[in-house]
Design a protein around this motif. Structure first.
Motif, PDB file in Angstrom:
ATOM      1  N   ILE A   1     -19.661 -11.184  26.975  1.00 12.05           N
ATOM      2  CA  ILE A   1     -18.713 -10.074  26.815  1.00 12.05           C
ATOM      3  C   ILE A   1     -19.353  -8.738  27.200  1.00 12.05           C
ATOM      4  N   SER A   2     -20.610  -8.547  26.800  1.00 13.35           N
ATOM      5  CA  SER A   2     -21.232  -7.238  27.092  1.00 13.35           C
ATOM      6  C   SER A   2     -21.341  -7.002  28.600  1.00 13.35           C
ATOM      7  N   LYS A   3     -21.552  -8.079  29.356  1.00 17.42           N
ATOM      8  CA  LYS A   3     -21.643  -7.903  30.821  1.00 17.42           C
ATOM      9  C   LYS A   3     -20.285  -7.496  31.394  1.00 17.42           C
ATOM     10  N   GLN A   4     -19.234  -8.125  30.851  1.00 22.54           N
ATOM     11  CA  GLN A   4     -17.889  -7.759  31.325  1.00 22.54           C
ATOM     12  C   GLN A   4     -17.549  -6.310  30.950  1.00 22.54           C
ATOM     13  N   VAL A   5     -17.910  -5.954  29.724  1.00 23.56           N
ATOM     14  CA  VAL A   5     -17.609  -4.596  29.244  1.00 23.56           C
ATOM     15  C   VAL A   5     -18.366  -3.567  30.090  1.00 23.56           C
ATOM     16  N   ARG A   6     -19.618  -3.887  30.406  1.00 20.62           N
ATOM     17  CA  ARG A   6     -20.418  -2.973  31.237  1.00 20.62           C
ATOM     18  C   ARG A   6     -19.744  -2.740  32.576  1.00 20.62           C
ATOM     19  N   ARG A   7     -19.272  -3.835  33.156  1.00 15.89           N
ATOM     20  CA  ARG A   7     -18.630  -3.735  34.477  1.00 15.89           C
ATOM     21  C   ARG A   7     -17.385  -2.837  34.396  1.00 15.89           C
ATOM     22  N   GLU A   8     -16.588  -3.058  33.342  1.00  8.90           N
ATOM     23  CA  GLU A   8     -15.348  -2.258  33.191  1.00  8.90           C
ATOM     24  C   GLU A   8     -15.673  -0.774  33.014  1.00  8.90           C
ATOM     25  N   LEU A   9     -16.650  -0.485  32.163  1.00  6.95           N
ATOM     26  CA  LEU A   9     -17.015   0.925  31.915  1.00  6.95           C
ATOM     27  C   LEU A   9     -17.538   1.567  33.196  1.00  6.95           C
ATOM     28  N   ASP A  10     -18.404   0.825  33.902  1.00  2.74           N
ATOM     29  CA  ASP A  10     -18.969   1.371  35.149  1.00  2.74           C
ATOM     30  C   ASP A  10     -17.869   1.626  36.181  1.00  2.74           C
ATOM     31  N   ASN A  11     -16.946   0.639  36.304  1.00  2.00           N
ATOM     32  CA  ASN A  11     -15.855   0.787  37.280  1.00  2.00           C
ATOM     33  C   ASN A  11     -14.996   2.011  36.989  1.00  2.00           C
ATOM     34  N   ALA A  12     -14.910   2.344  35.689  1.00  2.00           N
ATOM     35  CA  ALA A  12     -14.084   3.509  35.307  1.00  2.00           C
ATOM     36  C   ALA A  12     -14.890   4.805  35.403  1.00  2.00           C
ATOM     37  N   GLY A  13     -16.150   4.691  35.804  1.00  3.59           N
ATOM     38  CA  GLY A  13     -16.988   5.890  35.974  1.00  3.59           C
ATOM     39  C   GLY A  13     -17.804   6.251  34.746  1.00  3.59           C
ATOM     40  N   TYR A  14     -17.732   5.441  33.705  1.00  3.94           N
ATOM     41  CA  TYR A  14     -18.483   5.749  32.475  1.00  3.94           C
ATOM     42  C   TYR A  14     -19.834   5.012  32.460  1.00  3.94           C
ATOM     43  N   THR A  15     -20.642   5.328  33.431  1.00  7.47           N
ATOM     44  CA  THR A  15     -21.910   4.603  33.556  1.00  7.47           C
ATOM     45  C   THR A  15     -22.896   4.970  32.431  1.00  7.47           C
ATOM     46  N   LYS A  16     -22.668   6.131  31.842  1.00  9.72           N
ATOM     47  CA  LYS A  16     -23.586   6.557  30.759  1.00  9.72           C
ATOM     48  C   LYS A  16     -23.110   6.090  29.385  1.00  9.72           C
ATOM     49  N   ALA A  17     -21.867   5.616  29.311  1.00  7.73           N
ATOM     50  CA  ALA A  17     -21.356   5.146  28.007  1.00  7.73           C
ATOM     51  C   ALA A  17     -22.173   3.916  27.590  1.00  7.73           C
ATOM     52  N   LYS A  18     -22.501   3.860  26.317  1.00 12.35           N
ATOM     53  CA  LYS A  18     -23.371   2.779  25.844  1.00 12.35           C
ATOM     54  C   LYS A  18     -22.573   1.662  25.196  1.00 12.35           C
ATOM     55  N   ILE A  19     -23.182   0.485  25.209  1.00  7.49           N
ATOM     56  CA  ILE A  19     -22.567  -0.642  24.501  1.00  7.49           C
ATOM     57  C   ILE A  19     -23.359  -0.887  23.226  1.00  7.49           C
ATOM     58  N   TYR A  20     -22.639  -0.772  22.123  1.00  2.00           N
ATOM     59  CA  TYR A  20     -23.214  -1.015  20.803  1.00  2.00           C
ATOM     60  C   TYR A  20     -22.827  -2.436  20.396  1.00  2.00           C
ATOM     61  N   ALA A  21     -23.719  -3.125  19.707  1.00  2.02           N
ATOM     62  CA  ALA A  21     -23.384  -4.483  19.257  1.00  2.02           C
ATOM     63  C   ALA A  21     -23.778  -4.663  17.801  1.00  2.02           C
ATOM     64  N   SER A  22     -22.955  -5.425  17.085  1.00  2.13           N
ATOM     65  CA  SER A  22     -23.279  -5.820  15.707  1.00  2.13           C
ATOM     66  C   SER A  22     -22.621  -7.176  15.480  1.00  2.13           C
ATOM     67  N   ASN A  23     -23.051  -7.872  14.478  1.00  3.15           N
ATOM     68  CA  ASN A  23     -22.499  -9.164  14.030  1.00  3.15           C
ATOM     69  C   ASN A  23     -23.637 -10.111  13.713  1.00  3.15           C
TER      70      ASN A  23
END
Ligand SMILES: Nc1ncnc2c1ncn2[C@@H]1O[C@H](COP(=O)(O)OP(=O)(O)OP(=O)(O)O)[C@@H](O)[C@H]1O
Ligand SMILES: O=P(O)(O)OC[C@H]1O[C@H](OP(=O)(O)OP(=O)(O)O)[C@H](O)[C@@H]1O
Ligand SMILES: O=C(O)c1cccnc1
Length: 492
Positions: free
Chosen positions: A273-295
Motif C-alpha cells: 500500500i505504501s508504494k501505491q500511496v507514494r506513487r499517487e502523492l508523487d503524481n499529484a505533485g506532493y513529492t515532499k508529503a510523507k507517509i506515516y505508518a502505524s499498526n
C-alpha cells in the motif's frame, strides 16, 4: 479507604514489599539496623536478545529518594493493620534518609552483570528502598533499550511514540514515553509527557474524525480548516481508491493555507500500500508529503518492511513498544555485597547458586569503561573494587569471568568510571542533566560501540570483566562457604 482519600498524604515510601519492612524490623530489634551495608542492582541477561541495554530511571529514583519519609498515615497503617510495635513505629517516624547512592547516568549504555546502581548506608534503609528502585529501573531500562532497537531499525526515519492507550496504566505510559525519548524516539503523542518532561509532542487524527463527519472529504476538509499542520488518516474505507484521493483533493483546495505534511496508513499490507500511496502523492505533485505508518509495529516488522522497500517515512509505534511486548521484564536484582561486622570491618558477601551466572560478585565496586585511544571505541567494561584505579596502570589484563581463555591485554587506553555519586549521606549532590542532553548522551554512547554489539539479531557478547583481585576474592569466598558447609558450620 479509597486511594483518593489517602492521596494527599500518599508517597512512594510504602511502595515496597512487606518483606523489606519485616527485615527492617528484625535489624532494628537486633540492634544492627544502622550497620553500614552496600547493595548493588544489576541484571543478568540483555533483553530482546540485544547486545547492550540503555540505562534509564534515575530521575524517578531521585524523586523517590528525595521524598523518602514515613507519613503519619503510613505509620498508622503499619501499626494498626500490620501490627508493628510502638518502638519500631517511632524509629520509622524519625527515619532520615542517610543513603549514599551511586549510579550510572541515564542514557548510559550498560551490560549484564555490572552494577547499575549502588546503595550504601544504614542496613535497614538500604533494605527499604530495594523494591521501588528495582521497580523503576527495571521498567525504564527495558523500555529505553527497546526504543534503541526501534531507532536502529528505522535507519534515520522519524519515530513517534503512540503507546499511552495500551500501556500498563498511567505511570508506565508516562515514564515509558520518557524512556522512548532517551532511547531514540523523536516525539510522543502523550501531552502530559510533553508538559512534564519537555518531550516534543506530535499527532495526526483518528478514524473517529472520519466517522464523525461521515466521509473522508468532509473530515479532512474540516481538519484542514482548523489546523495548519495536516496528516490525514487515509485507511478508514479504502486507502488507495478513497483515502488518498480525498487527501489530495483537500490539499489542492487548501493550498498554502495548510502545511500538508502527508498521510497515515494504519492497516493492510504496508509494503504494497505504501508504494501505491507514494506513487499517487508523487503524481499529484506532493513529492515532499510523507507517509506515516502505524499498526502493531515493532523493530522486527519495521526491518521486514524496509527489506520489502516500503515507502514509509515516519513510524508510529505504540503497543509493542510500551508493553515491551516480546520481553516484559528485565529481571534486574539488588544484592547485598558488603556489610559491617561487629568489629566495624566491612565483610564482603555473596549469594551462591548452582547456575554460574547467578553467583553474585562480592564487594563494593566501580565499573570502568575501557576504550582504546587509537580507535575511540570501547574495549569492554572492567569491574574492580572501589579504590582500584586502572588509570594508574600501563596495561590491563582483561579476561572473561567464566571462560578465562578469552582474554586480552589492553594498552594505550582510557578508563572512565561509570558509577557517579548521586546522594552522599542522604544529600543529593548530582545535577541531573536536561532530558535532551540525556538523549544526546545516549546517541553518543552508542557511537562508541562497535557495530558487532549493536546488531539486533545475534550480537557479539560485549566483554564485562572482573579485575583479577575481585575474581580471586569471589573464588575465595565461594571456597570458604563450601568449606564451612562441609564442616557443618554453615556459611559465615
Ligand atoms: N508487508 C508487510 N510485511 C510484514 N508485516 C506487515 C506488512 N504489512 C503489515 N504488516 C503487519 O502485519 C500485521 C497485520 O495486522 P492485522 O492482521 O491486524 O491486519 P490489518 O490489515 O491491520 O487489519 P485491521 O484492519 O483489522 O487492523 C500488523 O502488525 C502490521 O504492522
Ligand atoms: O498499533 P500501535 O503500535 O499500538 O499504535 C497505536 C494505535 O493506536 C491507534 O489505533 P486505535 O485502534 O486505538 O485507534 P484509531 O481509531 O485511531 O485507529 C492508532 O491508529 C494505532 O494503530
Ligand atoms: O497521533 C496519532 O496518529 C496517534 C496517537 C496515538 C495513537 N495512535 C495514533
Amino acid at each position: 479507604m479509597f486511594y483518593q482519600e489517602l492521596d494527599k498524604d500518599d508517597s512512594l515510601t510504602l511502595h515496597t514489599d512487606l518483606y523489606e519492612i519485616n527485615m527492617m524490623y528484625t535489624y532494628f530489634k537486633k540492634g544492627i539496623s544502622e550497620r553500614n551495608a552496600v547493595f548493588e542492582a544489576y541484571y543478568r541477561q540483555e533483553p530482546f536478545g540485544n547486545g547492550y541495554s540503555v540505562y534509564a530511571g534515575l530521575e524517578h529514583v531521585i524523586m523517590y529518594l528525595k521524598n523518602l519519609k514515613f507519613k503519619e498515615s503510613d505509620l498508622k497503617y503499619l501499626k494498626e493493620e500490620v501490627g508493628y510495635d510502638d518502638d519500631f513505629i517511632d524509629y520509622l517516624r524519625h527515619l532520615k534518609m542517610k543513603l549514599t547512592v551511586r549510579s550510572m547516568p541515564e542514557g548510559e549504555i550498560v551490560f549484564a552483570n555490572e552494577p547499575l546502581l549502588q546503595v550504601e548506608g544504614p542496613l535497614a534503609q538500604c533494605q527499604l528502598v530495594e523494591t521501588a528502585i528495582l521497580n523503576i529501573i527495571n521498567y525504564q531500562t527495558l523500555l529505553a533499550t527497546k526504543a534503541a532497537r526501534v531507532k536502529l531499525a528505522v535507519q534515520g526515519d522519524g519515530v513517534m511514540e503512540f503507546g499511552t492507550r495500551r500501556a500498563q496504566e498511567t505511570d508506565a505510559a508516562l515514564w515509558g514515553t520518557r524512556a522512548a525519548y532517551i532511547g531514540g524516539f523523536d516525539s510522543t503523542s502523550n501531552v502530559r509527557a510533553g508538559k512534564l518532561f519537555g518531550i516534543p509532542i506530535s499527532g495526526t487524527h483518528a478514524h473517529s474524525l472520519v466517522e464523525a463527519f461521515g466521509n473522508e472529504y468532509e473530515a479532512f476538509k474540516a481538519y484542514a480548516e482548523t489546523h495548519k499542520d495536516c496528516v490525514f488518516l487515509v485507511d478508514t474505507y479504502d486507502t488507495v481508491r478513497s483515502g488518498v484521493p480525498n487527501a489530495i483533493r483537500v490539499a489542492d483546495e487548501m493550498g498554502e493555507r495548510i502545511n500538508f505534511q502527508g498521510v497515515r496508513i494504519d492497516s493492510g499490507d504496508m509494503a504494497y500500500i505504501s508504494k501505491q500511496v507514494r506513487r499517487e502523492l508523487d503524481n499529484a505533485g506532493y513529492t515532499k508529503a510523507k507517509i506515516y505508518a502505524s499498526n502493531d509495529l515493532d523493530e522486527t516488522t519495521i526491518t521486514s518492511l524496509k527489506m520489502q522497500g516500503a515507502k514509509i517515512d515516519v513510524w508510529g509505534i505504540g503497543t509493542k513498544y510500551i508493553t515491551a511486548y516480546d520481553q516484559p521484564a528485565l529481571g534486574a536484582v539488588y544484592k547485598l555485597v558488603s556489610i559491617e561486622d561487629d568489629q566495624h570491618r566491612m565483610r564482603d558477601t555473596l549469594k551462591i547458586s548452582s547456575n554460574v551466572e547467578k553467583v553474585s560478585t562480592p564487594g563494593k565496586k566501580q565499573v570502568w569503561r575501557i576504550s582504546a585511544n587509537t580507535e575511540k571505541k570501547n574495549e569492554g567494561d572492567w569491574i574492580a573494587r572501589v579504590g582500584v584505579d586502572p588509570r594508574n596502570f600501563d596495561s590491563l589484563y582483561m579476561f572473561h569471568p567464566q571462560y578465562s581463555y578469552i582474554n586480552k591485554v589492553v594498552t594505550n587506553y582510557t578508563a572512565e568510571p561509570l558509577l557517579k555519586d548521586i546522594f552522599v549521606d542522604g544529600k543529593l549532590t548530582y545535577q541531573q542533566p536536561k532530558l535532551i542532553d540525556i538523549k544526546k548522551f545516549c546517541a553518543a554512547n552508542l557511537d562508541g560501540l562497535w557495530e558487532e554489539y549493536k546488531r539486533s539479531l545475534n550480537p557479539q557478547e560485549y566483554p564485562v570483566d572482573l579485575s583479577q583481585d575481585l575474581y580471586d576474592s569471589k573464588m575465595n569466598i565461594i571456597q570458604d562457604i563450601r568449606n564451612n558447609i562441609n564442616k557443618g558450620v554453615g556459611a559465615q
